[in-house]
Design a protein around this motif. Structure first.
Motif, PDB file in Angstrom:
ATOM      1  N   ASP A 172      82.933 -28.027  11.729  1.00 38.35           N
ATOM      2  CA  ASP A 172      83.324 -27.046  10.706  1.00 38.35           C
ATOM      3  C   ASP A 172      82.623 -27.434   9.410  1.00 38.35           C
ATOM      4  O   ASP A 172      83.110 -28.265   8.647  1.00 38.35           O
ATOM      5  CB  ASP A 172      84.839 -27.053  10.536  1.00 38.35           C
ATOM      6  N   VAL A 173      81.477 -26.806   9.181  1.00 34.83           N
ATOM      7  CA  VAL A 173      80.669 -27.160   8.016  1.00 34.83           C
ATOM      8  C   VAL A 173      81.398 -26.827   6.716  1.00 34.83           C
ATOM      9  O   VAL A 173      81.309 -27.564   5.728  1.00 34.83           O
ATOM     10  CB  VAL A 173      79.294 -26.453   8.073  1.00 34.83           C
ATOM     11  N   ASP A 174      82.145 -25.738   6.709  1.00 38.64           N
ATOM     12  CA  ASP A 174      82.872 -25.367   5.493  1.00 38.64           C
ATOM     13  C   ASP A 174      83.927 -26.411   5.146  1.00 38.64           C
ATOM     14  O   ASP A 174      84.103 -26.780   3.975  1.00 38.64           O
ATOM     15  CB  ASP A 174      83.537 -23.999   5.668  1.00 38.64           C
ATOM     16  N   LEU A 175      84.658 -26.908   6.155  1.00 37.94           N
ATOM     17  CA  LEU A 175      85.661 -27.948   5.922  1.00 37.94           C
ATOM     18  C   LEU A 175      84.999 -29.240   5.476  1.00 37.94           C
ATOM     19  O   LEU A 175      85.475 -29.904   4.548  1.00 37.94           O
ATOM     20  CB  LEU A 175      86.471 -28.183   7.194  1.00 37.94           C
ATOM     21  N   LEU A 176      83.885 -29.592   6.121  1.00 43.17           N
ATOM     22  CA  LEU A 176      83.158 -30.798   5.731  1.00 43.17           C
ATOM     23  C   LEU A 176      82.663 -30.684   4.295  1.00 43.17           C
ATOM     24  O   LEU A 176      82.740 -31.658   3.522  1.00 43.17           O
ATOM     25  CB  LEU A 176      81.983 -31.034   6.681  1.00 43.17           C
ATOM     26  N   ASP A 177      82.177 -29.512   3.925  1.00 47.03           N
ATOM     27  CA  ASP A 177      81.714 -29.279   2.557  1.00 47.03           C
ATOM     28  C   ASP A 177      82.844 -29.487   1.556  1.00 47.03           C
ATOM     29  O   ASP A 177      82.679 -30.135   0.513  1.00 47.03           O
ATOM     30  CB  ASP A 177      81.162 -27.852   2.462  1.00 47.03           C
ATOM     31  N   GLU A 178      84.032 -28.980   1.888  1.00 50.28           N
ATOM     32  CA  GLU A 178      85.186 -29.111   0.995  1.00 50.28           C
ATOM     33  C   GLU A 178      85.594 -30.580   0.835  1.00 50.28           C
ATOM     34  O   GLU A 178      85.836 -31.055  -0.283  1.00 50.28           O
ATOM     35  CB  GLU A 178      86.351 -28.298   1.551  1.00 50.28           C
ATOM     36  N   ILE A 179      85.651 -31.305   1.955  1.00 46.78           N
ATOM     37  CA  ILE A 179      86.090 -32.699   1.906  1.00 46.78           C
ATOM     38  C   ILE A 179      85.089 -33.569   1.156  1.00 46.78           C
ATOM     39  O   ILE A 179      85.466 -34.372   0.289  1.00 46.78           O
ATOM     40  CB  ILE A 179      86.311 -33.243   3.333  1.00 46.78           C
ATOM     41  N   THR A 180      83.806 -33.430   1.475  1.00 45.64           N
ATOM     42  CA  THR A 180      82.811 -34.298   0.826  1.00 45.64           C
ATOM     43  C   THR A 180      82.665 -33.960  -0.659  1.00 45.64           C
ATOM     44  O   THR A 180      82.381 -34.844  -1.468  1.00 45.64           O
ATOM     45  CB  THR A 180      81.450 -34.204   1.533  1.00 45.64           C
ATOM     46  N   ALA A 181      82.876 -32.679  -1.022  1.00 45.25           N
ATOM     47  CA  ALA A 181      82.850 -32.324  -2.444  1.00 45.25           C
ATOM     48  C   ALA A 181      83.999 -33.007  -3.175  1.00 45.25           C
ATOM     49  O   ALA A 181      83.834 -33.493  -4.310  1.00 45.25           O
ATOM     50  CB  ALA A 181      82.936 -30.807  -2.608  1.00 45.25           C
ATOM     51  N   GLN A 182      85.164 -33.066  -2.544  1.00 46.70           N
ATOM     52  CA  GLN A 182      86.305 -33.764  -3.147  1.00 46.70           C
ATOM     53  C   GLN A 182      86.041 -35.260  -3.259  1.00 46.70           C
ATOM     54  O   GLN A 182      86.334 -35.887  -4.291  1.00 46.70           O
ATOM     55  CB  GLN A 182      87.563 -33.515  -2.323  1.00 46.70           C
ATOM     56  N   LEU A 183      85.496 -35.860  -2.191  1.00 48.39           N
ATOM     57  CA  LEU A 183      85.167 -37.285  -2.230  1.00 48.39           C
ATOM     58  C   LEU A 183      84.193 -37.582  -3.366  1.00 48.39           C
ATOM     59  O   LEU A 183      84.385 -38.538  -4.134  1.00 48.39           O
ATOM     60  CB  LEU A 183      84.541 -37.721  -0.896  1.00 48.39           C
ATOM     61  N   ASP A 184      83.170 -36.772  -3.473  1.00 44.85           N
ATOM     62  CA  ASP A 184      82.148 -36.977  -4.499  1.00 44.85           C
ATOM     63  C   ASP A 184      82.729 -36.838  -5.905  1.00 44.85           C
ATOM     64  O   ASP A 184      82.472 -37.667  -6.781  1.00 44.85           O
ATOM     65  CB  ASP A 184      81.021 -35.960  -4.290  1.00 44.85           C
ATOM     66  N   ALA A 185      83.535 -35.802  -6.111  1.00 45.19           N
ATOM     67  CA  ALA A 185      84.083 -35.559  -7.446  1.00 45.19           C
ATOM     68  C   ALA A 185      85.031 -36.676  -7.880  1.00 45.19           C
ATOM     69  O   ALA A 185      84.965 -37.161  -9.015  1.00 45.19           O
ATOM     70  CB  ALA A 185      84.803 -34.203  -7.469  1.00 45.19           C
ATOM     71  N   GLU A 186      85.937 -37.100  -6.986  1.00 41.59           N
ATOM     72  CA  GLU A 186      86.907 -38.134  -7.362  1.00 41.59           C
ATOM     73  C   GLU A 186      86.233 -39.490  -7.520  1.00 41.59           C
ATOM     74  O   GLU A 186      86.551 -40.249  -8.452  1.00 41.59           O
ATOM     75  CB  GLU A 186      88.028 -38.212  -6.327  1.00 41.59           C
ATOM     76  N   ALA A 187      85.292 -39.805  -6.645  1.00 39.40           N
ATOM     77  CA  ALA A 187      84.571 -41.071  -6.777  1.00 39.40           C
ATOM     78  C   ALA A 187      83.775 -41.094  -8.082  1.00 39.40           C
ATOM     79  O   ALA A 187      83.746 -42.116  -8.791  1.00 39.40           O
ATOM     80  CB  ALA A 187      83.645 -41.281  -5.582  1.00 39.40           C
ATOM     81  N   SER A 188      83.154 -39.993  -8.424  1.00 38.23           N
ATOM     82  CA  SER A 188      82.416 -39.920  -9.688  1.00 38.23           C
ATOM     83  C   SER A 188      83.350 -40.082 -10.870  1.00 38.23           C
ATOM     84  O   SER A 188      83.040 -40.797 -11.836  1.00 38.23           O
ATOM     85  CB  SER A 188      81.673 -38.584  -9.784  1.00 38.23           C
ATOM     86  N   ARG A 189      84.513 -39.453 -10.808  1.00 36.88           N
ATOM     87  CA  ARG A 189      85.478 -39.538 -11.912  1.00 36.88           C
ATOM     88  C   ARG A 189      85.957 -40.970 -12.127  1.00 36.88           C
ATOM     89  O   ARG A 189      86.168 -41.394 -13.273  1.00 36.88           O
ATOM     90  CB  ARG A 189      86.670 -38.627 -11.617  1.00 36.88           C
ATOM     91  N   LEU A 190      86.088 -41.727 -11.039  1.00 37.06           N
ATOM     92  CA  LEU A 190      86.593 -43.090 -11.131  1.00 37.06           C
ATOM     93  C   LEU A 190      85.493 -44.136 -11.229  1.00 37.06           C
ATOM     94  O   LEU A 190      85.774 -45.337 -11.307  1.00 37.06           O
ATOM     95  CB  LEU A 190      87.481 -43.396  -9.912  1.00 37.06           C
ATOM     96  N   GLY A 191      84.237 -43.700 -11.239  1.00 35.25           N
ATOM     97  CA  GLY A 191      83.127 -44.642 -11.373  1.00 35.25           C
ATOM     98  C   GLY A 191      82.852 -45.437 -10.115  1.00 35.25           C
ATOM     99  O   GLY A 191      82.386 -46.578 -10.182  1.00 35.25           O
ATOM    100  N   ILE A 192      83.125 -44.840  -8.946  1.00 36.23           N
ATOM    101  CA  ILE A 192      82.952 -45.519  -7.666  1.00 36.23           C
ATOM    102  C   ILE A 192      81.769 -44.902  -6.914  1.00 36.23           C
ATOM    103  O   ILE A 192      81.610 -43.677  -6.883  1.00 36.23           O
ATOM    104  CB  ILE A 192      84.233 -45.398  -6.814  1.00 36.23           C
ATOM    105  N   THR A 193      80.960 -45.749  -6.269  1.00 35.45           N
ATOM    106  CA  THR A 193      79.803 -45.287  -5.511  1.00 35.45           C
ATOM    107  C   THR A 193      80.123 -45.279  -4.022  1.00 35.45           C
ATOM    108  O   THR A 193      80.565 -46.288  -3.469  1.00 35.45           O
ATOM    109  CB  THR A 193      78.592 -46.209  -5.742  1.00 35.45           C
ATOM    110  N   ILE A 194      79.912 -44.135  -3.368  1.00 31.62           N
ATOM    111  CA  ILE A 194      80.066 -44.043  -1.913  1.00 31.62           C
ATOM    112  C   ILE A 194      78.767 -44.555  -1.288  1.00 31.62           C
ATOM    113  O   ILE A 194      77.706 -43.955  -1.465  1.00 31.62           O
ATOM    114  CB  ILE A 194      80.369 -42.601  -1.474  1.00 31.62           C
ATOM    115  N   ILE A 195      78.844 -45.671  -0.567  1.00 29.86           N
ATOM    116  CA  ILE A 195      77.635 -46.353  -0.106  1.00 29.86           C
ATOM    117  C   ILE A 195      77.306 -46.088   1.356  1.00 29.86           C
ATOM    118  O   ILE A 195      76.260 -46.518   1.853  1.00 29.86           O
ATOM    119  CB  ILE A 195      77.731 -47.872  -0.335  1.00 29.86           C
TER     120      ILE A 195
END
Length: 325
Positions: free
Chosen positions: A90-113
């Motif tokens: 489900d590309v749409d669901l994956l898009d939603e989840i990874t967008a959330q991961l990216d936004a929250e990690a960016s807000r907290l100064g964390i790098t997804i490696i």
């Protein structure tokens, strides 16, 4: 769904940790939020956590919860490894989840490696498993509470649960008569789930810290008390609960102190530091309450929490889980 008992954890988990390592400073233990590993540059804090039930903001919560475990040990979360398991392609669901991961990690100064993503037959909903890492100059365990310390609770009980109720159970809340303005304010609690600011104030002086998650603040208190081998006596009226939390929990017939508790940080601090710590938290705009004093346990039977006169020394089931059945 409920946590394993301390005895089962010891028998099946804590006693089976593979090869010994001189670099492991703090390993698996009851109530401990993260491990501590000695490196050439200091101490590295590492923790991992799954999340599957909060559908609407699973990525946002996943980052916050994983990083909270590092912060609750005095670490500064810097790196994140993300495993995403989907019930179907489900590309749409994956898009939603990874967008959330990216936004929250960016807000907290964390790098997804890095991480891993795949579909798994038999899953009913997405499942995330996130590992977070970060350095610390002063590791703070769950097990360090000392008789005479003051136990402090930041923000209040049920912060995470309130946000999840507002987003995953909106229709139920409306049917129960909760007004839309209250639900909207409650959904904004997602912005309060990180405890990085709380830890920055508390970690330099705390003898113990703990991040209450499943089972809420009550279970967090039990884990802190049992890990430290002490006794805590707490009255429900002393536990901070926001009005929105009381309203939503009442509508869904769940107890604010027994529901998903991320967003709060429990800390034991020396009695002489309690007043200055509370003032420092207030100056940072962080609500905080002094709950109780840490007491010595006369024997093993006294270890745990006396909450409204009832003794708790084992895992507290989370009221939220029945809502997804």
């Amino acid at each position: 769904m409920s946590k394993l008992s301390p005895a089962d954890l010891e028998r099946y988990i804590f006693s089976r940790t593979g090869a010994a390592s001189d670099d492991l400073l703090v390993g698996a233990g009851y109530g401990e939020d993260a491990a501590a590993i000695a490196t050439d540059e200091g101490t590295m804090v590492v923790s991992t956590d799954p999340i599957s039930l909060a559908a609407d903001r699973i990525g946002t919560l996943g980052v916050a919860i994983a990083s909270n475990d590092v912060a609750a040990c005095g670490g500064v979360p810097e790196w994140l490894v993300s495993t995403i398991l989907l019930p179907e392609p489900d590309v749409d669901l994956l898009d939603e989840i990874t967008a959330q991961l990216d936004a929250e990690a960016s807000r907290l100064g964390i790098t997804i490696i890095g991480g891993h993503t795949e579909t798994v037959a038999g899953l009913e909903r997405p499942l995330l498993s996130l590992t977070c890492m970060g350095p610390t100059d002063r590791y703070v365990p769950t097990s360090g509470a000392t008789p005479g310390d003051t136990v402090i609770l930041t923000k209040g009980a049920g912060i995470e649960a309130t946000a999840v109720l507002a987003t995953d159970f909106g229709a139920d809340l409306a049917e129960a008569g909760v007004d839309s303005e209250t639900v909207e304010r409650a959904a904004g609690f997602f912005d309060d789930i990180s405890v990085l600011p709380d830890s920055a104030v508390l970690a330099p002086v705390a003898t113990a810290m703990h991040d209450p998650t499943e089972g809420g603040v009550l279970n967090g208190l039990v884990e802190l008390a049992c890990a430290s081998g002490v006794r805590l006596e707490v009255d429900s009226e002393d536990v901070g609960v926001r009005p929105e939390t009381r309203t939503l929990c009442a509508a869904m017939d769940v107890d604010p102190v027994r529901v998903l508790g991320s967003g709060a940080l429990l800390a034991a601090v020396p009695e002489d530091d309690a007043e200055s710590v509370l003032s420092a938290l207030e100056s940072e705009g962080i609500e905080a309450t002094a709950l109780t004093a840490v007491e010595a346990a006369a024997d093993e039977d006294e270890v745990g929490v006396i909450y409204d006169g009832q003794h708790y020394a084992g895992s507290v089931d989370d009221d939220m889980y029945d809502l997804w059945d």
